[in-house]
Design a protein around this motif. Structure first.
Motif, mmCIF file in Angstrom:
data_model
loop_
_atom_site.group_PDB
_atom_site.id
_atom_site.type_symbol
_atom_site.label_atom_id
_atom_site.label_comp_id
_atom_site.label_asym_id
_atom_site.label_seq_id
_atom_site.Cartn_x
_atom_site.Cartn_y
_atom_site.Cartn_z
ATOM 1 N N ASN A 39 -27.634 15.775 6.301
ATOM 2 C CA ASN A 39 -27.827 14.895 7.369
ATOM 3 C C ASN A 39 -28.962 15.206 8.166
ATOM 4 O O ASN A 39 -29.583 16.129 8.445
ATOM 5 N N LYS A 43 -32.585 9.465 5.465
ATOM 6 C CA LYS A 43 -32.245 8.736 4.460
ATOM 7 C C LYS A 43 -31.989 7.445 5.115
ATOM 8 O O LYS A 43 -32.403 6.211 4.431
ATOM 9 N N THR A 45 -32.625 5.891 7.445
ATOM 10 C CA THR A 45 -34.056 5.419 8.246
ATOM 11 C C THR A 45 -34.620 4.686 7.184
ATOM 12 O O THR A 45 -35.257 3.391 6.845
HETATM 13 P P1 ADP Z 1 -29.904 10.704 7.279
HETATM 14 O O1 ADP Z 1 -29.609 9.279 7.026
HETATM 15 O O2 ADP Z 1 -30.568 11.507 6.313
HETATM 16 O O3 ADP Z 1 -28.689 11.525 8.104
HETATM 17 P P2 ADP Z 1 -31.360 9.368 9.583
HETATM 18 O O4 ADP Z 1 -32.033 8.527 9.032
HETATM 19 O O5 ADP Z 1 -30.171 8.794 10.222
HETATM 20 O O6 ADP Z 1 -30.988 10.708 8.553
HETATM 21 O O7 ADP Z 1 -32.112 10.355 10.567
HETATM 22 C C1 ADP Z 1 -33.243 10.934 10.529
HETATM 23 C C2 ADP Z 1 -33.665 11.454 11.967
HETATM 24 O O8 ADP Z 1 -34.127 10.471 12.813
HETATM 25 C C3 ADP Z 1 -32.816 12.208 12.774
HETATM 26 O O9 ADP Z 1 -33.404 13.349 13.415
HETATM 27 C C4 ADP Z 1 -32.112 11.318 13.564
HETATM 28 O O10 ADP Z 1 -31.480 11.981 14.657
HETATM 29 C C5 ADP Z 1 -33.310 10.326 13.958
HETATM 30 N N1 ADP Z 1 -32.835 9.168 14.349
HETATM 31 C C6 ADP Z 1 -32.289 8.426 13.655
HETATM 32 N N2 ADP Z 1 -31.961 7.124 14.246
HETATM 33 C C7 ADP Z 1 -32.652 7.229 15.197
HETATM 34 C C8 ADP Z 1 -32.731 6.402 16.448
HETATM 35 N N3 ADP Z 1 -32.243 5.044 16.498
HETATM 36 N N4 ADP Z 1 -33.381 6.839 17.658
HETATM 37 C C9 ADP Z 1 -33.892 8.188 17.730
HETATM 38 N N5 ADP Z 1 -33.707 8.898 16.661
HETATM 39 C C10 ADP Z 1 -32.943 8.503 15.603
#
Ligand code: ADP
Length: 241
Positions: A39, A43, A45
Protein backbone atom coordinates in the motif's frame (compact mmCIF):
# COMPACT_ATOMS: atom_id res chain seq x y z
CA UNK A 1 6.98 -7.38 -30.52
CA UNK A 2 4.26 -4.79 -30.53
CA UNK A 3 4.30 -2.50 -27.47
CA UNK A 4 0.86 -1.58 -26.09
CA UNK A 5 2.12 0.37 -23.06
CA UNK A 6 5.37 2.35 -23.11
CA UNK A 7 6.19 4.24 -19.93
CA UNK A 8 9.36 6.31 -19.93
CA UNK A 9 10.80 7.97 -16.83
CA UNK A 10 7.38 8.70 -15.39
CA UNK A 11 7.24 11.00 -12.38
CA UNK A 12 4.14 12.05 -10.42
CA UNK A 13 4.17 14.59 -7.61
CA UNK A 14 1.30 15.54 -5.35
CA UNK A 15 2.59 18.83 -4.02
CA UNK A 16 5.67 17.87 -2.00
CA UNK A 17 5.02 14.12 -2.21
CA UNK A 18 6.75 12.26 -5.04
CA UNK A 19 4.43 9.26 -5.45
CA UNK A 20 6.07 7.91 -8.66
CA UNK A 21 9.80 8.47 -9.02
CA UNK A 22 10.91 7.97 -12.60
CA UNK A 23 9.61 4.54 -13.62
CA UNK A 24 10.01 2.98 -17.08
CA UNK A 25 8.48 -0.21 -18.45
CA UNK A 26 6.93 -1.69 -21.59
CA UNK A 27 4.02 -4.09 -21.92
CA UNK A 28 3.67 -5.97 -25.21
CA UNK A 29 0.54 -7.11 -27.00
CA UNK A 30 -1.12 -10.11 -25.38
CA UNK A 31 0.81 -9.92 -22.11
CA UNK A 32 -0.91 -10.13 -18.74
CA UNK A 33 1.16 -8.21 -16.24
CA UNK A 34 0.76 -7.77 -12.48
CA UNK A 35 1.72 -4.39 -11.04
CA UNK A 36 2.53 -5.48 -7.53
CA UNK A 37 3.48 -3.49 -4.45
CA UNK A 38 2.56 -2.68 -0.85
CA UNK A 39 0.00 0.00 0.00
CA UNK A 40 1.22 3.48 -0.86
CA UNK A 41 3.76 2.20 -3.44
CA UNK A 42 2.22 4.26 -6.26
CA UNK A 43 0.12 1.63 -8.03
CA UNK A 44 -3.20 3.47 -8.28
CA UNK A 45 -1.40 6.65 -9.23
CA UNK A 46 0.34 4.86 -12.11
CA UNK A 47 -2.87 3.12 -13.28
CA UNK A 48 -4.76 6.43 -13.28
CA UNK A 49 -1.99 8.12 -15.29
CA UNK A 50 -2.01 5.26 -17.84
CA UNK A 51 -5.73 5.81 -18.40
CA UNK A 52 -5.31 9.55 -18.88
CA UNK A 53 -7.46 10.42 -15.84
CA UNK A 54 -4.58 11.90 -13.88
CA UNK A 55 -1.99 14.27 -15.38
CA UNK A 56 1.66 13.23 -15.05
CA UNK A 57 4.45 15.49 -13.77
CA UNK A 58 7.35 14.28 -15.94
CA UNK A 59 8.09 11.59 -18.51
CA UNK A 60 5.90 10.06 -21.20
CA UNK A 61 3.20 7.40 -21.52
CA UNK A 62 2.26 5.90 -24.87
CA UNK A 63 -0.70 3.59 -25.48
CA UNK A 64 -0.40 1.65 -28.76
CA UNK A 65 2.03 4.34 -29.85
CA UNK A 66 -0.23 7.28 -28.93
CA UNK A 67 0.94 9.82 -26.37
CA UNK A 68 -1.53 9.95 -23.48
CA UNK A 69 -1.19 13.74 -23.24
CA UNK A 70 -0.97 14.95 -26.82
CA UNK A 71 -3.05 12.18 -28.45
CA UNK A 72 -5.39 11.51 -25.55
CA UNK A 73 -8.41 10.63 -27.69
CA UNK A 74 -6.57 8.01 -29.74
CA UNK A 75 -4.93 6.56 -26.62
CA UNK A 76 -8.10 6.44 -24.49
CA UNK A 77 -10.12 4.76 -27.22
CA UNK A 78 -7.93 1.69 -26.77
CA UNK A 79 -8.32 1.44 -23.01
CA UNK A 80 -10.85 -0.27 -20.76
CA UNK A 81 -10.40 0.75 -17.13
CA UNK A 82 -11.77 -0.84 -14.01
CA UNK A 83 -11.03 1.39 -11.01
CA UNK A 84 -10.82 -0.11 -7.52
CA UNK A 85 -14.45 0.88 -6.95
CA UNK A 86 -16.28 0.53 -10.29
CA UNK A 87 -18.35 3.60 -11.20
CA UNK A 88 -21.80 2.05 -11.13
CA UNK A 89 -25.10 3.92 -11.18
CA UNK A 90 -26.80 1.90 -8.50
CA UNK A 91 -30.39 2.74 -9.42
CA UNK A 92 -29.99 1.45 -13.00
CA UNK A 93 -30.41 -2.13 -14.16
CA UNK A 94 -27.28 -3.95 -15.34
CA UNK A 95 -28.50 -3.91 -18.94
CA UNK A 96 -29.46 -0.22 -19.00
CA UNK A 97 -26.16 0.73 -17.39
CA UNK A 98 -24.08 -1.21 -19.93
CA UNK A 99 -26.12 0.28 -22.81
CA UNK A 100 -25.44 3.73 -21.32
CA UNK A 101 -21.68 3.07 -21.04
CA UNK A 102 -21.63 1.72 -24.61
CA UNK A 103 -23.20 4.97 -25.79
CA UNK A 104 -20.79 7.26 -23.94
CA UNK A 105 -17.85 5.17 -25.16
CA UNK A 106 -18.98 5.69 -28.74
CA UNK A 107 -20.18 2.18 -29.66
CA UNK A 108 -22.42 2.81 -32.73
CA UNK A 109 -26.16 2.62 -31.89
CA UNK A 110 -26.84 -0.37 -34.12
CA UNK A 111 -24.06 -2.42 -32.51
CA UNK A 112 -24.81 -1.63 -28.87
CA UNK A 113 -27.24 -4.42 -28.05
CA UNK A 114 -25.02 -7.11 -29.53
CA UNK A 115 -21.95 -5.69 -27.83
CA UNK A 116 -23.68 -5.52 -24.42
CA UNK A 117 -24.98 -9.07 -24.86
CA UNK A 118 -21.46 -10.22 -25.65
CA UNK A 119 -19.81 -8.63 -22.59
CA UNK A 120 -22.60 -9.91 -20.34
CA UNK A 121 -21.86 -13.39 -21.63
CA UNK A 122 -18.08 -12.97 -21.24
CA UNK A 123 -18.45 -11.86 -17.63
CA UNK A 124 -21.30 -14.32 -16.88
CA UNK A 125 -23.88 -11.75 -15.79
CA UNK A 126 -26.56 -12.50 -18.40
CA UNK A 127 -28.95 -13.70 -15.68
CA UNK A 128 -28.58 -10.32 -13.91
CA UNK A 129 -29.49 -8.13 -16.90
CA UNK A 130 -32.75 -6.80 -15.35
CA UNK A 131 -31.43 -6.57 -11.79
CA UNK A 132 -31.05 -3.13 -10.18
CA UNK A 133 -27.34 -2.74 -9.46
CA UNK A 134 -27.85 -1.72 -5.82
CA UNK A 135 -29.14 -5.26 -5.25
CA UNK A 136 -26.11 -7.08 -6.67
CA UNK A 137 -23.52 -8.85 -4.51
CA UNK A 138 -20.01 -7.39 -4.40
CA UNK A 139 -18.77 -10.16 -6.73
CA UNK A 140 -21.44 -9.34 -9.31
CA UNK A 141 -20.74 -5.62 -9.01
CA UNK A 142 -17.11 -6.37 -9.80
CA UNK A 143 -18.19 -8.37 -12.87
CA UNK A 144 -20.31 -5.45 -14.06
CA UNK A 145 -17.23 -3.27 -13.52
CA UNK A 146 -15.29 -5.57 -15.79
CA UNK A 147 -18.15 -5.68 -18.33
CA UNK A 148 -18.23 -1.86 -18.57
CA UNK A 149 -14.45 -1.84 -19.12
CA UNK A 150 -14.88 -4.34 -21.97
CA UNK A 151 -17.88 -2.82 -23.70
CA UNK A 152 -15.98 -0.95 -26.43
CA UNK A 153 -13.75 -4.01 -26.99
CA UNK A 154 -10.55 -2.22 -25.92
CA UNK A 155 -7.15 -3.54 -26.85
CA UNK A 156 -5.84 -2.78 -23.33
CA UNK A 157 -7.48 -3.54 -19.99
CA UNK A 158 -6.28 -1.68 -16.90
CA UNK A 159 -7.58 -3.21 -13.67
CA UNK A 160 -6.97 -1.57 -10.29
CA UNK A 161 -7.11 -4.10 -7.42
CA UNK A 162 -9.75 -6.20 -9.22
CA UNK A 163 -10.47 -8.54 -6.30
CA UNK A 164 -10.46 -5.97 -3.48
CA UNK A 165 -13.17 -6.78 -0.93
CA UNK A 166 -14.29 -10.07 -2.50
CA UNK A 167 -14.71 -13.35 -0.64
CA UNK A 168 -12.46 -16.33 -1.54
CA UNK A 169 -14.94 -17.94 -3.96
CA UNK A 170 -15.55 -14.65 -5.76
CA UNK A 171 -11.77 -14.07 -5.93
CA UNK A 172 -11.22 -17.40 -7.68
CA UNK A 173 -14.01 -16.62 -10.15
CA UNK A 174 -12.72 -13.14 -11.01
CA UNK A 175 -9.17 -14.46 -11.49
CA UNK A 176 -10.49 -17.14 -13.84
CA UNK A 177 -12.43 -14.50 -15.71
CA UNK A 178 -9.34 -12.29 -16.08
CA UNK A 179 -7.35 -15.27 -17.33
CA UNK A 180 -10.04 -16.01 -19.91
CA UNK A 181 -9.78 -12.46 -21.25
CA UNK A 182 -6.00 -12.71 -21.77
CA UNK A 183 -5.32 -13.80 -25.41
CA UNK A 184 -7.65 -11.21 -26.90
CA UNK A 185 -6.65 -8.29 -24.69
CA UNK A 186 -3.44 -6.97 -23.18
CA UNK A 187 -3.94 -6.66 -19.42
CA UNK A 188 -2.23 -4.81 -16.59
CA UNK A 189 -3.63 -5.30 -13.11
CA UNK A 190 -2.50 -3.68 -9.89
CA UNK A 191 -2.53 -5.53 -6.61
CA UNK A 192 -0.86 -5.69 -3.21
CA UNK A 193 -1.54 -9.44 -3.02
CA UNK A 194 1.18 -11.71 -4.36
CA UNK A 195 -1.08 -14.75 -5.10
CA UNK A 196 -3.14 -12.50 -7.36
CA UNK A 197 -0.14 -12.16 -9.63
CA UNK A 198 0.93 -15.80 -9.55
CA UNK A 199 -2.69 -16.87 -10.23
CA UNK A 200 -3.50 -14.53 -13.08
CA UNK A 201 -0.32 -13.07 -14.61
CA UNK A 202 2.66 -14.10 -16.75
CA UNK A 203 4.89 -11.34 -15.50
CA UNK A 204 5.23 -9.06 -12.48
CA UNK A 205 6.46 -5.51 -12.12
CA UNK A 206 7.15 -4.89 -8.45
CA UNK A 207 6.91 -1.28 -7.29
CA UNK A 208 7.96 0.04 -3.93
CA UNK A 209 7.84 3.68 -2.77
CA UNK A 210 7.52 4.97 -6.30
CA UNK A 211 10.34 2.91 -7.83
CA UNK A 212 10.39 -0.34 -9.78
CA UNK A 213 12.39 -2.91 -7.82
CA UNK A 214 11.82 -5.93 -10.09
CA UNK A 215 10.38 -6.66 -13.52
CA UNK A 216 10.43 -10.27 -14.70
CA UNK A 217 8.37 -13.32 -15.61
CA UNK A 218 6.87 -15.17 -12.66
CA UNK A 219 9.25 -18.04 -13.37
CA UNK A 220 12.23 -15.67 -13.59
CA UNK A 221 11.31 -13.89 -10.36
CA UNK A 222 11.00 -17.06 -8.38
CA UNK A 223 13.91 -18.93 -10.08
CA UNK A 224 13.68 -21.76 -7.59
CA UNK A 225 13.21 -19.39 -4.66
CA UNK A 226 10.09 -18.85 -2.65
CA UNK A 227 8.38 -15.96 -4.42
CA UNK A 228 6.76 -14.74 -1.24
CA UNK A 229 10.20 -14.32 0.36
CA UNK A 230 11.44 -12.45 -2.72
CA UNK A 231 8.48 -10.06 -2.55
CA UNK A 232 8.87 -9.48 1.18
CA UNK A 233 12.63 -8.87 0.84
CA UNK A 234 12.07 -6.40 -2.00
CA UNK A 235 9.44 -4.41 -0.16
CA UNK A 236 10.40 -4.95 3.48
CA UNK A 237 12.00 -1.56 3.98
CA UNK A 238 8.70 0.10 3.10
CA UNK A 239 6.93 -2.03 5.70
CA UNK A 240 9.51 -1.14 8.34
CA UNK A 241 9.61 2.57 7.52
P1 ADP B 1 -1.01 2.41 -3.98
O1 ADP B 1 -2.07 2.37 -5.02
O2 ADP B 1 0.21 1.61 -4.34
O3 ADP B 1 -1.52 2.08 -2.61
P2 ADP B 1 -1.11 5.28 -4.41
O4 ADP B 1 -0.77 5.50 -5.81
O5 ADP B 1 -2.55 5.33 -3.99
O6 ADP B 1 -0.45 3.92 -3.90
O7 ADP B 1 -0.34 6.34 -3.50
C1 ADP B 1 1.07 6.58 -3.62
C2 ADP B 1 1.45 7.73 -2.69
O8 ADP B 1 0.86 8.94 -3.12
C3 ADP B 1 1.01 7.53 -1.24
O9 ADP B 1 2.01 8.07 -0.40
C4 ADP B 1 -0.25 8.36 -1.16
O10 ADP B 1 -0.47 8.81 0.16
C5 ADP B 1 0.03 9.50 -2.11
N1 ADP B 1 -1.19 10.03 -2.76
C6 ADP B 1 -2.05 9.34 -3.52
N2 ADP B 1 -3.03 10.13 -3.98
C7 ADP B 1 -2.79 11.36 -3.49
C8 ADP B 1 -3.45 12.64 -3.58
N3 ADP B 1 -4.55 12.79 -4.32
N4 ADP B 1 -2.90 13.67 -2.95
C9 ADP B 1 -1.76 13.54 -2.21
N5 ADP B 1 -1.10 12.38 -2.06
C10 ADP B 1 -1.60 11.30 -2.69
Amino acid sequence: MEPVIQVDRLVKRYGEIEAVRGISFTVNKGEIVGFLGPNGAGKSTTMRILTGYLPLSEGTVRIAGHDIETEAREAKRRIGYMPEVPPLYLDMTVFDYLMFVARIKGVPARERRARVAQVMEQTAIGNMARRIMAKLSKGYKQRVGLAQALVNNPELLILDEPTAGLDPTQIIEIRKLIRSLAGEHTIILSTHILPEVTAACDRAIIIDRGRIVADDSIAGLSAGRNLEEVFIALTMQAELA
